[in-house]
Design an enzyme around this catalytic site. Structure first.
Site, PDB file in Angstrom:
ATOM      1  N   GLU A  17       5.835 -41.525  -5.593  1.00  0.00           N
ATOM      2  CA  GLU A  17       4.746 -42.467  -5.853  1.00  0.00           C
ATOM      3  C   GLU A  17       4.075 -42.173  -7.194  1.00  0.00           C
ATOM      4  O   GLU A  17       3.652 -41.045  -7.456  1.00  0.00           O
ATOM      5  CB  GLU A  17       3.696 -42.388  -4.742  1.00  0.00           C
ATOM      6  CG  GLU A  17       2.531 -43.344  -4.952  1.00  0.00           C
ATOM      7  CD  GLU A  17       1.291 -42.962  -4.174  1.00  0.00           C
ATOM      8  OE1 GLU A  17       0.191 -43.339  -4.626  1.00  0.00           O
ATOM      9  OE2 GLU A  17       1.417 -42.287  -3.138  1.00  0.00           O
TER      10      GLU A  17
ATOM     11  N   ARG B  12      -8.954 -33.601  -6.833  1.00  0.00           N
ATOM     12  CA  ARG B  12      -8.509 -33.628  -5.442  1.00  0.00           C
ATOM     13  C   ARG B  12      -8.200 -32.216  -4.956  1.00  0.00           C
ATOM     14  O   ARG B  12      -7.454 -31.485  -5.594  1.00  0.00           O
ATOM     15  CB  ARG B  12      -7.270 -34.521  -5.289  1.00  0.00           C
ATOM     16  CG  ARG B  12      -7.615 -35.989  -5.532  1.00  0.00           C
ATOM     17  CD  ARG B  12      -6.509 -36.932  -5.190  1.00  0.00           C
ATOM     18  NE  ARG B  12      -6.901 -38.296  -5.544  1.00  0.00           N
ATOM     19  CZ  ARG B  12      -6.096 -39.349  -5.489  1.00  0.00           C
ATOM     20  NH1 ARG B  12      -4.846 -39.204  -5.066  1.00  0.00           N
ATOM     21  NH2 ARG B  12      -6.529 -40.544  -5.837  1.00  0.00           N
TER      22      ARG B  12
ATOM     23  N   ARG C 125       0.223 -38.257 -13.777  1.00  0.00           N
ATOM     24  CA  ARG C 125       1.530 -37.965 -13.186  1.00  0.00           C
ATOM     25  C   ARG C 125       2.640 -38.861 -13.741  1.00  0.00           C
ATOM     26  O   ARG C 125       3.820 -38.540 -13.592  1.00  0.00           O
ATOM     27  CB  ARG C 125       1.481 -38.051 -11.665  1.00  0.00           C
ATOM     28  CG  ARG C 125       1.275 -39.448 -11.118  1.00  0.00           C
ATOM     29  CD  ARG C 125       1.546 -39.503  -9.612  1.00  0.00           C
ATOM     30  NE  ARG C 125       0.694 -38.610  -8.847  1.00  0.00           N
ATOM     31  CZ  ARG C 125       0.697 -38.524  -7.532  1.00  0.00           C
ATOM     32  NH1 ARG C 125       1.510 -39.298  -6.823  1.00  0.00           N
ATOM     33  NH2 ARG C 125      -0.099 -37.699  -6.896  1.00  0.00           N
TER      34      ARG C 125
ATOM     35  N   SER D 178      -0.504 -46.968  -6.645  1.00  0.00           N
ATOM     36  CA  SER D 178      -0.619 -47.792  -5.444  1.00  0.00           C
ATOM     37  C   SER D 178      -1.736 -48.802  -5.642  1.00  0.00           C
ATOM     38  O   SER D 178      -2.573 -48.656  -6.543  1.00  0.00           O
ATOM     39  CB  SER D 178      -0.902 -46.935  -4.208  1.00  0.00           C
ATOM     40  OG  SER D 178      -2.166 -46.308  -4.319  1.00  0.00           O
TER      41      SER D 178
ATOM     42  N   ARG E 189       1.379 -33.374  -8.683  1.00  0.00           N
ATOM     43  CA  ARG E 189       0.268 -33.253  -7.719  1.00  0.00           C
ATOM     44  C   ARG E 189      -0.620 -32.086  -8.144  1.00  0.00           C
ATOM     45  O   ARG E 189      -0.325 -30.930  -7.860  1.00  0.00           O
ATOM     46  CB  ARG E 189       0.825 -33.029  -6.310  1.00  0.00           C
ATOM     47  CG  ARG E 189      -0.213 -33.170  -5.197  1.00  0.00           C
ATOM     48  CD  ARG E 189       0.366 -32.804  -3.842  1.00  0.00           C
ATOM     49  NE  ARG E 189       1.333 -33.761  -3.382  1.00  0.00           N
ATOM     50  CZ  ARG E 189       1.078 -34.788  -2.569  1.00  0.00           C
ATOM     51  NH1 ARG E 189      -0.153 -34.981  -2.155  1.00  0.00           N
ATOM     52  NH2 ARG E 189       2.036 -35.602  -2.192  1.00  0.00           N
TER      53      ARG E 189
END
Length: 421
Positions: free
Chosen positions: A345, A258, A385, A348, A273
């Site tokens: 988070e 990402r 993570r 999800s 992240r």
């Protein structure tokens, strides 16, 4: 792509979704017009082509003296048919772009608003407390010889790391635990490609709202995937799948990339992240009537992982304006990060209804024998993570970390991670 029948019969529902997303409501009226223009252009083309066919038959049956006049008419009609075909193609392209600009229609009870307008559905587990000053996951990772951000930056730049020693073993343990859970639940494991064609990336919605997070390979018509969801969705593109035996469920293991453009200042310390990470992603193809039930199933699997890892967490119903273009509803599972004093988070799960399937032409055969788009859903069952929450939650005063019991078989029975010195 949204259901064109819904757009035609109930544009107010689509407008309500746009308002809930805080998105441009005017896109709906523009799409309705473009869709009507497309249908008018197709009807005109088909009328002229039918007329052309009639005249062609008349020419074949006409007397010799009648043919020159009829042939002139056929020639004129042929030109009109060609022009109508071009108008139809142009109208089709305009309509496709206009309808494609509208994100998925959110489910009726999804919270309205943006990033801060989520609804907390539940909080589970006891938030950890310490009788010492807790260390953050990066400090712990360095003490344990588990995380090396310095050399990651030296070799690849900011937001890259090495997982080494027990850090590498933790990640592999997490992934194998998740894979075992997925296999128990009937998911077929896949090692997925991490480079995909633009039509697959676009079909899943990742060249829309998430385009600034996607790596494009220079000189190649390929993109690096930020989640195996993309390759998993593309797996059955342009196919009619068989759902008579129930949903098709896959678990994709892949490295993910990402770009994280626009995320400066957000969790930049450590591994929460980063630009590269590993992930085990669940993906389901289901009958649309079963999509909400499947969504609850994926969420339950994620919550079981959180509980078994001993993490305090909460589940939030993400607000419409914070959804990606493909999701009709998304639940975030956020774990407590002790040194940040808040939930972050970890995973999800999204119900994309038929949006991705329409864009990727994935259908199933209904009881009537006709084909119809499937629903697609996704959810992460393990990723890099998570190590941050595990280290911080289970740390001891001396810098050691207790290994959650469910992970111990994957770490050779190791019960505690000890500092190197």
């Amino acid at each position: 792509m949204i259901d064109p029948q819904l757009l035609r019969s109930a544009p107010e529902v689509v407008e309500a979704s746009q308002r809930a997303r805080r998105a441009d409501v005017g896109l709906v009226a523009a799409a309705v017009r473009a869709d009507a223009d497309r249908r008018d252009a197709i009807a005109e083309f088909e009328r002229l082509r039918a007329e052309q066919n009639v005249f062609s038959k008349r020419v074949g049956a006409a007397a010799k003296e009648e043919r020159p006049a009829l042939l002139a008419q056929v020639k004129q009609l042929s030109a009109e048919v060609k022009a109508a075909s071009e108008r139809s193609s142009a109208a089709e392209a305009v309509a496709e772009e206009a309808v494609g600009a509208i994100p998925n229609v959110v489910l009726a009870d999804v919270p309205e608003g943006g990033e801060v307008d989520y609804v907390v559905l539940r909080e589970v587990g006891e938030v950890p407390s310490f009788d010492f000053e807790p260390r953050d996951h990066l400090e712990l990772g360095e003490l344990l010889g588990a995380i090396d951000m310095v050399r990651g930056a030296k070799v690849s730049g900011a937001r890259f790391s090495y997982l080494r020693g027990v850090g590498a073993r933790l990640e592999l343990g997490l992934m194998h635990l998740a894979l075992d859970r997925a296999l128990e639940a009937g998911f077929v494991p896949l090692i997925t490609p991490t480079l995909v064609k633009p039509e697959i990336m676009r079909g899943t919605g990742f060249l829309d709202k998430h385009a600034d997070a996607v790596y494009k390979v220079e000189g190649e018509d390929l993109y690096l995937t930020g989640t195996s969801e993309v390759a998993l969705a593309g797996y059955h593109s342009d196919e009619i799948v068989d759902l008579t035996g129930g949903p098709l469920r896959y678990a994709g293991w892949s490295t993910c990339y990402r770009l994280e453009a626009g995320s400066a200042g957000k969790d930049t310390r450590g591994i929460i992240r980063t630009h590269q990470f590993d992930k085990l992603e669940m993906f389901s193809y289901v009958d649309p009537a079963e999509a909400e039930q499947e969504h609850a199933r994926l969420l339950a699997m994620q919550e079981r992982m959180m509980t078994d890892l001993g993490l305090a967490y909460r589940v939030i119903d993400t607000a419409a304006g914070d959804l990606g273009s493909s999701a009709a509803r998304k639940y975030d599972v956020e774990a407590w990060i002790p040194t940040q004093g808040t939930y972050r988070e970890l995973t999800s799960t999204s119900n994309c209804t038929t949006y991705q399937a329409r864009r990727l032409a994935i259908r199933h055969r209904t009881e009537s024998g006709r084909t119809a788009p499937v629903a697609t859903l996704n959810g992460t069952l393990a990723t890099t993570r998570w190590i941050a929450a595990i280290l911080e939650t289970h740390q001891q005063a001396d810098g050691s970390v207790v290994v959650p019991e469910v992970l111990r078989p994957f770490l050779g029975g190791l019960t505690t991670l000890q500092p190197l010195s």
